[in-house]
Each structure stands twice: as C-alpha cells, then as structure tokens.
Design a protein around this motif. Structure first.
Motif, mmCIF file in Angstrom:
data_model
loop_
_atom_site.group_PDB
_atom_site.id
_atom_site.type_symbol
_atom_site.label_atom_id
_atom_site.label_comp_id
_atom_site.label_asym_id
_atom_site.label_seq_id
_atom_site.Cartn_x
_atom_site.Cartn_y
_atom_site.Cartn_z
ATOM 1 N N THR A 1 -36.226 20.464 -18.743
ATOM 2 C CA THR A 1 -35.940 18.793 -18.320
ATOM 3 C C THR A 1 -35.411 19.099 -17.675
ATOM 4 O OG1 THR A 1 -36.432 17.502 -19.919
ATOM 5 C CG2 THR A 1 -34.736 16.746 -18.114
ATOM 6 N N TYR A 2 -35.448 18.624 -15.201
ATOM 7 C CA TYR A 2 -34.568 19.111 -15.105
ATOM 8 C C TYR A 2 -35.223 17.814 -12.961
ATOM 9 C CZ TYR A 2 -39.317 20.486 -14.470
ATOM 10 O OH TYR A 2 -40.690 20.433 -14.831
ATOM 11 N N LYS B 1 -34.257 24.263 -6.559
ATOM 12 C CA LYS B 1 -34.107 25.753 -7.278
ATOM 13 C C LYS B 1 -32.987 26.151 -7.791
ATOM 14 C CE LYS B 1 -34.816 30.974 -6.407
ATOM 15 N NZ LYS B 1 -35.422 31.853 -5.501
ATOM 16 N N GLU B 2 -32.411 25.571 -7.677
ATOM 17 C CA GLU B 2 -31.196 26.174 -8.271
ATOM 18 C C GLU B 2 -30.526 25.276 -9.887
ATOM 19 O OE1 GLU B 2 -25.891 24.706 -7.452
ATOM 20 O OE2 GLU B 2 -27.179 25.741 -6.011
ATOM 21 N N ALA B 3 -31.382 24.364 -9.724
ATOM 22 C CA ALA B 3 -30.839 23.438 -11.161
ATOM 23 C C ALA B 3 -31.567 23.793 -11.511
ATOM 24 C CB ALA B 3 -31.019 21.984 -10.370
ATOM 25 N N THR B 4 -32.792 23.665 -11.891
ATOM 26 C CA THR B 4 -33.986 24.698 -12.352
ATOM 27 C C THR B 4 -33.553 25.762 -13.109
ATOM 28 O OG1 THR B 4 -35.137 22.831 -11.319
ATOM 29 C CG2 THR B 4 -35.879 24.877 -12.449
ATOM 30 N N GLU B 5 -33.166 26.622 -12.368
ATOM 31 C CA GLU B 5 -32.732 27.998 -12.576
ATOM 32 C C GLU B 5 -31.788 28.322 -14.355
ATOM 33 O OE1 GLU B 5 -32.236 31.333 -9.463
ATOM 34 O OE2 GLU B 5 -33.920 31.204 -9.282
ATOM 35 N N VAL B 6 -30.886 26.859 -13.814
ATOM 36 C CA VAL B 6 -29.808 26.544 -14.643
ATOM 37 C C VAL B 6 -30.580 26.160 -15.645
ATOM 38 C CG1 VAL B 6 -27.890 25.024 -15.834
ATOM 39 C CG2 VAL B 6 -27.961 26.184 -13.191
ATOM 40 N N VAL B 7 -31.693 25.118 -16.135
ATOM 41 C CA VAL B 7 -32.419 25.625 -17.370
ATOM 42 C C VAL B 7 -33.319 26.518 -17.814
ATOM 43 C CG1 VAL B 7 -34.018 23.645 -18.303
ATOM 44 C CG2 VAL B 7 -32.375 22.604 -16.750
ATOM 45 N N LEU B 8 -33.762 26.851 -16.738
ATOM 46 C CA LEU B 8 -34.897 27.934 -17.140
ATOM 47 C C LEU B 8 -33.932 29.046 -17.935
ATOM 48 C CD1 LEU B 8 -36.580 28.154 -14.111
ATOM 49 C CD2 LEU B 8 -37.182 27.839 -16.135
ATOM 50 N N ARG B 9 -32.727 29.814 -17.455
ATOM 51 C CA ARG B 9 -31.429 30.277 -18.251
ATOM 52 C C ARG B 9 -31.448 30.439 -19.038
ATOM 53 N NH1 ARG B 9 -30.014 30.794 -12.644
ATOM 54 N NH2 ARG B 9 -28.323 29.581 -12.753
ATOM 55 N N ARG B 10 -31.415 28.646 -19.516
ATOM 56 C CA ARG B 10 -30.496 28.111 -21.176
ATOM 57 C C ARG B 10 -32.068 28.546 -22.206
ATOM 58 N NH1 ARG B 10 -30.218 23.023 -20.529
ATOM 59 N NH2 ARG B 10 -27.483 23.778 -19.381
ATOM 60 N N ALA B 11 -32.619 27.961 -21.272
ATOM 61 C CA ALA B 11 -34.106 28.876 -22.156
ATOM 62 C C ALA B 11 -34.717 30.201 -22.456
ATOM 63 C CB ALA B 11 -35.415 28.287 -21.932
ATOM 64 N N ALA B 12 -34.125 30.567 -21.842
ATOM 65 C CA ALA B 12 -33.976 32.369 -21.749
ATOM 66 C C ALA B 12 -33.201 32.789 -22.505
ATOM 67 C CB ALA B 12 -33.899 33.241 -20.808
ATOM 68 N N ARG B 13 -32.094 32.547 -22.783
ATOM 69 C CA ARG B 13 -30.843 32.575 -23.909
ATOM 70 C C ARG B 13 -31.848 32.187 -25.176
ATOM 71 N NH1 ARG B 13 -27.631 30.576 -20.034
ATOM 72 N NH2 ARG B 13 -26.960 28.555 -20.821
ATOM 73 N N GLN B 14 -32.255 31.626 -25.244
ATOM 74 C CA GLN B 14 -32.310 30.602 -26.978
ATOM 75 C C GLN B 14 -33.319 31.624 -27.004
ATOM 76 O OE1 GLN B 14 -33.745 26.748 -25.902
ATOM 77 N NE2 GLN B 14 -31.676 25.631 -26.327
ATOM 78 N N VAL B 15 -34.457 32.194 -26.440
ATOM 79 C CA VAL B 15 -35.300 33.190 -26.788
ATOM 80 C C VAL B 15 -34.628 34.430 -27.188
ATOM 81 C CG1 VAL B 15 -37.368 34.689 -25.864
ATOM 82 C CG2 VAL B 15 -37.185 31.687 -25.441
ATOM 83 N N LYS B 16 -33.559 35.042 -26.186
ATOM 84 C CA LYS B 16 -33.303 36.436 -26.662
ATOM 85 C C LYS B 16 -32.180 35.808 -27.969
ATOM 86 C CE LYS B 16 -29.602 39.632 -24.834
ATOM 87 N NZ LYS B 16 -29.531 40.477 -24.199
ATOM 88 N N ASP B 17 -31.588 34.814 -28.583
ATOM 89 C CA ASP B 17 -30.983 34.527 -29.341
ATOM 90 C C ASP B 17 -31.699 33.979 -30.392
ATOM 91 O OD1 ASP B 17 -28.110 34.937 -27.894
ATOM 92 O OD2 ASP B 17 -28.170 32.870 -27.690
ATOM 93 N N ASN B 18 -32.397 33.679 -30.306
ATOM 94 C CA ASN B 18 -33.966 32.636 -32.381
ATOM 95 C C ASN B 18 -35.188 33.740 -31.892
ATOM 96 O OD1 ASN B 18 -31.357 31.207 -32.567
ATOM 97 N ND2 ASN B 18 -32.282 30.444 -30.248
ATOM 98 N N CYS B 19 -36.018 34.327 -30.685
ATOM 99 C CA CYS B 19 -37.462 34.321 -31.553
ATOM 100 C C CYS B 19 -37.385 35.841 -31.446
ATOM 101 C CB CYS B 19 -38.390 34.434 -29.379
ATOM 102 S SG CYS B 19 -38.267 32.128 -28.767
ATOM 103 N N GLY B 20 -36.070 36.501 -31.425
ATOM 104 C CA GLY B 20 -36.595 37.449 -32.530
ATOM 105 C C GLY B 20 -36.531 37.632 -34.193
ATOM 106 N N SER B 21 -36.650 36.815 -34.244
ATOM 107 C CA SER B 21 -36.168 37.020 -36.187
ATOM 108 C C SER B 21 -37.798 36.070 -36.499
ATOM 109 C CB SER B 21 -34.729 36.668 -36.852
ATOM 110 O OG SER B 21 -34.845 34.576 -35.729
#
Length: 194
Positions: free
Chosen positions: A170-171, A97-117
């Motif tokens: 990848t996790y 859970k801990e290692a996978t959530e690191v990867v999921l949080r990174r993907a969520a940051r990418q969505v917030k930073d890029n997908c709105g535009s």
C-alpha cells in the motif's frame, strides 16, 4: 486540576501585586475616548543589553530570517520585498517515487530476512538463494497488483515467498496509469543450509 487552579490563582495574585494593586475597572472605549489618558508609549531606549542579544525578548522589529543567533521565526511571513518561496507541487500523473520506495525497501527487507528459509514440500530449505529482481505491478489506486520473479526463483519456495512480500503493498495513489517497477532483492542463504 486543583493544582492547576492553585497555580493560576497564585499567578494572578502575584501579577496583581507586581502591577501595583487592584486592576482598574473596564470602561467602554466609545464613551471614555475623550476623557481617557493617552496610552503610554513603549520606550525601548532603556532596553537592557541582555535583552538586545536575545531576539525573543527584544522590543525592536522582528528579526530577519537568519540573524546572528540563528533564530528563525516559525510561520512568519517573508520579509517585505522578498519573493515568496515557490509552492512545491507534487505531480499527480505518476507515482510518488519517494513514498513508494519506502514501501518497496520494507518489502525487500522482509524478503532478505525471511524468504531464504522458505521450505519446499519436504520441509527443507532448498533455495535458490542470491540476488534477483522482482517486477512489481503498481496500481494507480495505491495497491500493488501483483509481482513476478525470474528464473530460477520462479516457482521455487524462495521465489514464491518474495512474490508474496510484494503482492499486497500500500502506497500513495495517483491519477495516472498503472506502472511496473523492477526492484532488486537479496534472498539470503539460511544458516542451517550452509
């Protein structure tokens, strides 16, 4: 390299002079056991008070795990009579859970930073924007097997962008079955669309 050899040579020379001249030749311990002098005993009675305060320089027994200086020997075995700490065993039948959530949080940051535009066929950022949940299929082999997003994001450029951010993660792998995770994302409204 020359400088290193210089310092080693200098150190050996100073050590030889400080220890009383030339070193004694080596002797075979099996033949000289009867004739050799007994080894000098360590006398800690003359230990200075300064050395007594510093456990690294102290000649007494090793310090306890938590002494008054807060020094703790690394890699030292536990004190006699104390139980060994239990080894942490990671479950292999479910995802880390801990290692996978690191990867999921990174993907969520990418969505917030890029997908709105993300732009539609006309080259406009048309949304929708806001918070939603992405359902991520986690494969037990350590690679995500896809993602989905609910309405009104499904099929929209912003939704497709979010799905793509979660589709090639990848996790650490595990031995159990594949699983799904619901992960909240925020598709931010771009500045030029306000």
């Amino acid at each position: 390299m020359r400088q290193t050899i210089f310092w080693i040579t200098l150190g050996l020379g100073v050590g030889t002079v400080a220890c009383g001249g030339s070193p004694k030749p080596a002797t075979n311990p099996s033949t000289s056991a009867a004739t050799s002098e007994p080894a000098p005993k360590w006398d800690d009675s003359s230990e200075s008070s300064d050395n007594a305060r510093h456990p690294v320089f102290s000649s007494s027994s090793p310090p306890s795990a938590a002494n008054d200086q807060g020094w703790k020997p690394s890699g030292a075995p536990p004190a006699a009579g104390s139980p060994a700490p239990p080894a942490q065993q990671r479950r292999t039948d479910s995802y880390d859970k801990e290692a996978t959530e690191v990867v999921l949080r990174r993907a969520a940051r990418q969505v917030k930073d890029n997908c709105g535009s993300a732009k539609d066929e006309n080259g406009k950022a048309a949304g929708p924007w806001g918070k939603t949940v992405v359902v991520v299929a986690l494969g037990h082999n350590g690679h995500s097997k896809g993602a989905s997003i609910g309405s009104p994001f499904d099929g929209a450029p912003t939704g497709r962008c979010a799905i793509q951010a979660f589709s090639s993660l990848t996790y650490p792998p595990w031995a159990g079955a594949d699983t799904t995770v619901n992960w909240e994302v925020d598709i931010a409204t771009p500045k030029d669309a306000k």
